[in-house]
Motif scaffolding. Structure first.
Motif, short mmCIF file in Angstrom:
data_model
loop_
_atom_site.label_atom_id
_atom_site.label_comp_id
_atom_site.label_asym_id
_atom_site.label_seq_id
_atom_site.Cartn_x
_atom_site.Cartn_y
_atom_site.Cartn_z
N VAL A 4 5.77 -2.71 5.31
CA VAL A 4 5.15 -3.31 4.33
C VAL A 4 4.17 -4.45 4.59
O VAL A 4 3.08 -4.60 4.11
CB VAL A 4 6.28 -3.85 3.45
CG1 VAL A 4 5.79 -4.87 2.48
CG2 VAL A 4 7.17 -3.10 2.76
N GLU A 5 4.53 -5.30 5.73
CA GLU A 5 3.56 -6.14 6.08
C GLU A 5 2.12 -5.70 6.63
O GLU A 5 1.01 -6.40 6.19
CB GLU A 5 4.21 -6.81 7.54
CG GLU A 5 5.46 -7.74 7.06
CD GLU A 5 5.98 -8.55 8.28
OE1 GLU A 5 5.22 -8.26 9.30
OE2 GLU A 5 6.82 -9.12 8.20
N GLN A 6 2.34 -4.35 7.30
CA GLN A 6 0.99 -3.87 7.45
C GLN A 6 0.30 -3.58 6.24
O GLN A 6 -1.21 -3.69 6.39
CB GLN A 6 1.15 -2.52 8.16
CG GLN A 6 1.50 -2.92 9.63
CD GLN A 6 1.43 -1.63 10.70
OE1 GLN A 6 0.51 -0.76 10.56
NE2 GLN A 6 2.47 -1.30 11.18
N ILE A 7 0.86 -3.17 5.13
CA ILE A 7 0.13 -3.02 3.82
C ILE A 7 -0.36 -4.23 3.24
O ILE A 7 -1.63 -4.06 2.57
CB ILE A 7 0.92 -2.07 2.97
CG1 ILE A 7 1.34 -0.71 3.45
CG2 ILE A 7 0.51 -1.83 1.52
CD1 ILE A 7 2.35 0.06 2.90
N ASP A 8 0.50 -5.09 3.13
CA ASP A 8 0.03 -6.34 2.48
C ASP A 8 -1.26 -6.97 3.49
O ASP A 8 -2.14 -7.65 2.74
CB ASP A 8 1.01 -7.47 2.90
CG ASP A 8 2.25 -7.04 1.78
OD1 ASP A 8 2.05 -6.36 0.78
OD2 ASP A 8 3.34 -7.66 1.90
N LYS A 9 -1.34 -7.03 4.52
CA LYS A 9 -2.41 -7.04 5.48
C LYS A 9 -3.58 -6.45 5.12
O LYS A 9 -4.79 -6.91 4.94
CB LYS A 9 -2.09 -7.20 6.90
CG LYS A 9 -3.23 -7.58 7.95
CD LYS A 9 -2.72 -7.41 9.16
CE LYS A 9 -3.92 -7.94 10.23
NZ LYS A 9 -3.58 -7.57 11.51
N CYS A 10 -3.66 -5.28 4.76
CA CYS A 10 -4.73 -4.41 4.41
C CYS A 10 -5.06 -4.69 2.88
O CYS A 10 -6.34 -5.10 2.83
CB CYS A 10 -4.21 -2.57 4.22
SG CYS A 10 -5.53 -1.68 3.54
N ILE A 11 -4.20 -5.01 2.23
CA ILE A 11 -4.48 -5.72 0.90
C ILE A 11 -5.32 -6.75 0.83
O ILE A 11 -6.39 -7.12 0.01
CB ILE A 11 -3.41 -5.69 -0.20
CG1 ILE A 11 -2.52 -4.24 -0.45
CG2 ILE A 11 -3.70 -6.35 -1.61
CD1 ILE A 11 -1.31 -4.35 -1.01
N GLY A 12 -4.98 -7.81 1.60
CA GLY A 12 -5.53 -9.11 1.69
C GLY A 12 -5.67 -9.61 0.32
O GLY A 12 -4.55 -9.65 -0.48
N ASP A 13 -6.28 -11.00 0.24
CA ASP A 13 -6.27 -11.83 -1.13
C ASP A 13 -7.07 -11.23 -2.01
O ASP A 13 -8.26 -11.14 -1.93
CB ASP A 13 -6.80 -13.25 -0.40
CG ASP A 13 -6.43 -14.19 -1.40
OD1 ASP A 13 -6.11 -13.83 -2.31
OD2 ASP A 13 -7.00 -15.45 -1.32
#
Length: 623
Positions: A332-341
């Motif tokens: 999940v952390e990698q996906i959140d990093k991909c999504i960004g702000d």
């Protein structure tokens, strides 16, 4: 009024962007083979509904109805377009106008038509017949349209009508074989979609397609037959309206990436911003899964998310999405990093790439319709259904390189069911050279249980290779009697059928037992008696005699026994005598040797009886 303004802004941009872009009308060929005056090949546009026969062809005859010529009403019960046994399928020619294209197709299909040809009502370039948005929520028949639909130019349609009115037979071949490129052994395809599930039957059919097609898609992807990429359409909000309530609720990253409100009502339910974020999450999941070598997990995620996190149940949330992601073992952390702000006033690299990909390149036009399937850089037309899409993807493989899944029951032509397709078959072993494909049947000698059959596939196929005798005995003779089995199959690469010893015949159909006794081939010695058996023979001797088959002779059993024991005793006595003689010789030679050695030693210290005294001799010069 402000809500309507927000919708208008997004719709305005969609239309404006489309005008600046390039929409490509996907076409197939229509070939008229009769009458002579109309012979030729014509272009027609593939409808974005129904089931185009990608990779194949359809032959039929044109019919223009006497009434209900626009097809906007159900055809009367006494009007039937069903083809009679042995007759050609019927392609119904209908006029454009007065109702939607989809309704024309549905009415013609219910009357038995195999396909519809819609004649344009004006002189213009060909257009794509699509499903109108305002019909989507009312028409529940759309996903049940299963016949192909095509649009033809007005002039051509008028020519067909004139030929029919003159009593001529208009025979047409609809050809989709070149509608999609098929250059090599791998198909690259894209699905332009959205996570929005509140747009009525259109969204429902899209979700159902993903669920139904997931298995086939993952098989193709895991085995390297295809390369799949999901895409998501977004729009940007014009700078003038970035700060408006409408753009803020439908866009992220300060108006850069927007999606329409699911309910088209800003006061209820979820908004466009929620859709954009979930689309981004799905795009990022695919990116992360692909980097880990498992791009096919996208199909699992989208399917599970639609089931577990629907808008209708108010579960369309980031928390629910994360639960699905964790269940698939994705970080999940990698996906959140991909999504960004999503609130930052910066570009999102993933969504920026998606907007750039919307612009057409080469033969592929701009993507403006949701959903859109792109196969080998060409837009697919027709309904999203497992069988129809699988047929289209299979048509994207270079001929003869299609994977096994392209021969599945969903898309096979079933031509082998009638007269075995005119191909070779072995009814006894239930082996056939007929193989159904989405392009039609082929007559090709099969491979059965590792045994390859060779031949032309039409009149002849025969097993080949070292294992050929394991399957249908290699097509050779084989029979069992009295618990004994004989075969004429030679288990090598020679493909020979040769009767075994003791038989004669062609080795294929027959092998007859040879009567060795009758033909004087055995038991010819005096006193021998011959008895024929199946595949062999037996010999016997009279009296107390024993038959030796290798010498074809009779010998006495008792003599043989006496001679044998006598010989054994001679050998035993001979060995005993040799042992005694050897021992005596050994004792004599050892004793003689020892005596001579002892005498020599004693002679050095004392004179023996037979020796005289030996005088002392001193050296000269001694005193």
């Amino acid at each position: 009024m402000k809500e309507n303004l927000g919708i208008f802004v997004l719709v305005w941009f969609l239309l404006y962007g489309t005008c600046l872009g390039r929409f490509v009308v996907e076409k197939n060929s229509l070939k008229v083979t009769s009458p002579e005056s109309l012979k030729g090949v014509y272009e027609c546009a593939i409808g974005n509904f129904g089931v185009p026969q990608y990779g194949g062809t359809m032959v039929g005859i044109a019919v223009y109805p006497e009434t209900n010529q626009d097809g906007c009403k159900s055809f009367d019960d006494d009007v039937s377009f069903k083809s009679k046994p042995g007759g050609f399928p019927i392609f119904v020619l209908l006029d454009r106008g007065d109702c939607y294209f989809t309704l024309k197709a549905w009415n013609a299909q219910n009357a038995g038509a195999a396909a519809i040809l819609v004649e344009d009502d004006r002189v213009e370039t060909l257009i794509t017949m699509d499903i109108p948005e305002d019909e989507v929520k009312q028409a529940d028949y759309l996903q049940n349209i299963s016949i192909p639909a095509t649009l033809i130019r007005k002039h051509f349609g008028d020519q067909i009508k004139n030929a029919l009115s003159s009593g001529e037979l208009v025979k047409i071949n609809l050809d989709w074989r070149e509608s999609l490129p098929h250059p090599d052994e791998r198909v690259e395809y894209e699905l332009w979609t959205s996570s929005n599930d509140e747009c009525g039957p259109k969204c429902d059919s899209q979700i159902n397609f993903v669920k139904d097609f997931k298995g086939a898609a993952q098989i193709l992807e895991k085995k390297g037959y295809t390369q799949f990429t999901p895409h998501y359409i977004t729009w940007y909000c014009p700078k003038t309206f970035v700060s408006s309530k409408q753009c803020e609720s439908q866009c992220i990253n300060h108006g850069r990436y927007c999606a329409p409100d699911p309910e088209q009502d800003f006061s209820i339910g979820y908004n466009g911003k929620d859709v954009v974020i979930q689309n981004l999450q799905q795009a990022c999941l695919f990116k992360v899964a692909k980097e880990s070598g498992k791009p096919w997990l996208w199909w699992d995620y989208v399917t599970d998310f639609a089931i577990r996190c629907p808008m209708k149940e108010k579960k369309y949330t980031n928390e629910c999405a994360n639960e699905v992601i964790k269940s698939l073992g994705v970080d999940v952390e990698q996906i959140d990093k991909c999504i960004g702000d999503t609130d930052a006033n910066v570009d999102n690299l993933v969504l920026k790439a998606e907007q750039e990909a919307q612009i057409g390149n080469g033969s592929r036009g701009d993507v403006t319709i949701l959903p859109t399937l792109v196969i080998n850089n060409q837009q697919y037309r027709g309904k999203l259904a497992k069988g129809a899409v699988l047929k289209a993807i299979c048509s994207g493989f270079k001929e003869t390189t299609e994977p096994t899944i392209c021969l599945s029951e969903d898309i096979e032509t079933n031509e082998c069911l009638e007269n075995n397709g005119g191909c070779w078959q072995d009814r006894v072993a239930n082996i056939t050279a007929c193989r159904d494909t989405f392009r039609g049947r082929v007559c090709e000698c099969p491979i059965v249980e590792g045994v390859k059959f060779v031949g032309n596939g039409y009149t002849h196929c025969e097993a080949s290779g070292p294992l050929r005798c394991e399957l249908n005995n290699g097509g050779c003779w084989k029979e069992t009697q009295d618990g004994r089995t004989y075969s004429a199959c030679i288990d090598d690469h020679s493909k020979r059928c040769e009767c075994p010893p003791g038989f004669k015949g062609d080795g294929v159909n027959t092998c007859e037992d040879i009567d060795e006794c009758k033909e004087k081939l055995a038991c010819q010695c005096p006193g021998c008696k011959c008895k024929n058996t199946w595949g062999s023979y037996g010999c016997s001797c009279g009296g107390n005699l024993f038959y030796m088959r290798e010498h074809d002779t009779c010998i006495g059993k008792s003599v043989k026994t006496q001679v044998s024991w006598g010989f054994i005793w001679v050998v035993i006595l001979g060995l005993a005598a040799a042992g005694v003689g050897g021992y005596a010789l050994y004792k004599y030679r050892i004793r003689s040797y020892m005596d001579s050695e002892i005498r020599a030693i004693m002679a050095q210290y004392m004179p023996l009886d037979n020796q005289g005294e030996v005088p002392n001799h001193l050296p000269h010069g001694d005193i």
